[in-house]
Write an enzyme that holds these catalytic residues in place. Structure first.
Site, PDB file in Angstrom:
ATOM      1  N   GLY A  46       0.831  -1.195   0.000  1.00 36.72           N
ATOM      2  CA  GLY A  46       0.000   0.000   0.000  1.00 36.72           C
ATOM      3  C   GLY A  46       0.867   1.247   0.000  1.00 36.72           C
ATOM      4  O   GLY A  46       2.046   1.202   0.361  1.00 36.72           O
ATOM      5  N   GLN A  51       2.806   9.942   1.369  1.00 32.60           N
ATOM      6  CA  GLN A  51       4.108   9.287   1.392  1.00 32.60           C
ATOM      7  C   GLN A  51       4.978   9.685   0.207  1.00 32.60           C
ATOM      8  O   GLN A  51       6.184   9.477   0.232  1.00 32.60           O
ATOM      9  CB  GLN A  51       3.952   7.764   1.435  1.00 32.60           C
ATOM     10  CG  GLN A  51       3.422   7.255   2.763  1.00 32.60           C
ATOM     11  CD  GLN A  51       3.297   5.757   2.745  1.00 32.60           C
ATOM     12  OE1 GLN A  51       2.268   5.227   2.348  1.00 32.60           O
ATOM     13  NE2 GLN A  51       4.350   5.071   3.165  1.00 32.60           N
ATOM     14  N   CYS A  89       6.432  -0.423   6.844  1.00 31.65           N
ATOM     15  CA  CYS A  89       5.993   0.745   6.081  1.00 31.65           C
ATOM     16  C   CYS A  89       7.100   1.179   5.129  1.00 31.65           C
ATOM     17  O   CYS A  89       8.276   1.189   5.514  1.00 31.65           O
ATOM     18  CB  CYS A  89       5.648   1.881   7.042  1.00 31.65           C
ATOM     19  SG  CYS A  89       5.010   3.368   6.257  1.00 31.65           S
ATOM     20  N   LEU A  90       6.716   1.563   3.921  1.00 34.63           N
ATOM     21  CA  LEU A  90       7.693   2.054   2.948  1.00 34.63           C
ATOM     22  C   LEU A  90       8.366   3.344   3.419  1.00 34.63           C
ATOM     23  O   LEU A  90       9.450   3.672   2.954  1.00 34.63           O
ATOM     24  CB  LEU A  90       7.032   2.265   1.585  1.00 34.63           C
ATOM     25  CG  LEU A  90       6.578   0.993   0.866  1.00 34.63           C
ATOM     26  CD1 LEU A  90       5.784   1.334  -0.381  1.00 34.63           C
ATOM     27  CD2 LEU A  90       7.765   0.100   0.532  1.00 34.63           C
ATOM     28  N   HIS A 131      -3.884   0.776   7.878  1.00 35.67           N
ATOM     29  CA  HIS A 131      -2.552   1.385   7.847  1.00 35.67           C
ATOM     30  C   HIS A 131      -2.528   2.592   6.905  1.00 35.67           C
ATOM     31  O   HIS A 131      -2.072   3.673   7.280  1.00 35.67           O
ATOM     32  CB  HIS A 131      -1.536   0.329   7.398  1.00 35.67           C
ATOM     33  CG  HIS A 131      -0.132   0.817   7.274  1.00 35.67           C
ATOM     34  ND1 HIS A 131       0.855   0.427   8.141  1.00 35.67           N
ATOM     35  CD2 HIS A 131       0.459   1.648   6.384  1.00 35.67           C
ATOM     36  CE1 HIS A 131       1.998   1.010   7.789  1.00 35.67           C
ATOM     37  NE2 HIS A 131       1.778   1.751   6.718  1.00 35.67           N
ATOM     38  N   GLU A 132      -3.038   2.405   5.683  1.00 36.89           N
ATOM     39  CA  GLU A 132      -2.999   3.497   4.693  1.00 36.89           C
ATOM     40  C   GLU A 132      -3.938   4.640   5.071  1.00 36.89           C
ATOM     41  O   GLU A 132      -3.590   5.811   4.884  1.00 36.89           O
ATOM     42  CB  GLU A 132      -3.305   2.970   3.298  1.00 36.89           C
ATOM     43  CG  GLU A 132      -2.314   1.938   2.779  1.00 36.89           C
ATOM     44  CD  GLU A 132      -0.857   2.353   2.863  1.00 36.89           C
ATOM     45  OE1 GLU A 132      -0.545   3.556   2.757  1.00 36.89           O
ATOM     46  OE2 GLU A 132      -0.018   1.455   3.060  1.00 36.89           O
ATOM     47  N   HIS A 135      -2.379   6.962   7.483  1.00 37.75           N
ATOM     48  CA  HIS A 135      -1.477   7.929   6.835  1.00 37.75           C
ATOM     49  C   HIS A 135      -2.226   9.196   6.424  1.00 37.75           C
ATOM     50  O   HIS A 135      -1.696  10.304   6.549  1.00 37.75           O
ATOM     51  CB  HIS A 135      -0.833   7.322   5.585  1.00 37.75           C
ATOM     52  CG  HIS A 135       0.415   6.544   5.835  1.00 37.75           C
ATOM     53  ND1 HIS A 135       1.542   7.084   6.414  1.00 37.75           N
ATOM     54  CD2 HIS A 135       0.719   5.247   5.554  1.00 37.75           C
ATOM     55  CE1 HIS A 135       2.491   6.171   6.483  1.00 37.75           C
ATOM     56  NE2 HIS A 135       2.012   5.036   5.972  1.00 37.75           N
TER      57      HIS A 135
END
Length: 161
Positions: A46, A51, A89-90, A131-132, A135
């Site tokens: 995701g 991000q 996480c990225l 999670h997304e 953000h």
């Protein structure tokens, strides 16, 4: 399409609330396509627009590599159950932590044509949605980690070991 720079943990843009998308423009379409390419390039499941430094309420999710979801202005309308597991996480590469999330989530959103959609998910998809969407409100999973973050190890193919 282009690979965009992923903002790293500590970047103030990741702490800001994203703004609603009110119309689909060519620039927004380019952003979505770039987000998809960036997510796949980073081996993520995701990615939220913040991000890549854009404060719009857009996320892309694909937990299987074959089931892409584009969510614009998403919000969770139903959740149940509980699951506890490892999350990464990225925006914080090489780290993971144990997080408890709902095991079932239903969200409503708009698709890339600005049409209303619903997405239901369990297990990893439910985790990814939560999670997304966190953000989009300026929150990262590290706020929910139980205990300490751990180092993620990778095999010779660059896959998580």
């Amino acid at each position: 399409m282009a690979i965009r720079n992923i903002r790293q943990y500590g970047d103030s843009v990741l702490e800001k609330r994203c703004k609603e998308v009110t119309e689909m423009t060519p620039r927004t379409i380019d952003l979505i396509n770039d987000m998809i390419e960036t997510m796949y390039e980073g081996n993520g499941v995701g990615l939220a627009a913040c991000q890549v430094g854009i404060l719009k309420r857009i996320v892309v999710i694909d937990t299987t590599g074959e089931d892409l979801h584009i969510l614009i202005n998403p919000r969770i309308v139903e959740q149940s159950g509980e699951q506890t597991g490892s999350e990464g996480c990225l925006s914080l590469p090489g780290k993971s932590g144990i997080v408890t999330r709902p095991n079932y989530v239903k969200c409503v959103a708009l698709n890339e044509k600005m049409e209303p959609i619903e997405l239901e998910g369990t297990e990893l998809l439910a985790r990814a949605i939560c999670h997304e969407l966190d953000h989009l409100d300026g929150h990262m999973y590290v706020e929910k980690v139980q205990g300490e973050l751990s180092e993620v190890s990778y095999d010779e193919d660059g896959e998580e070991a």
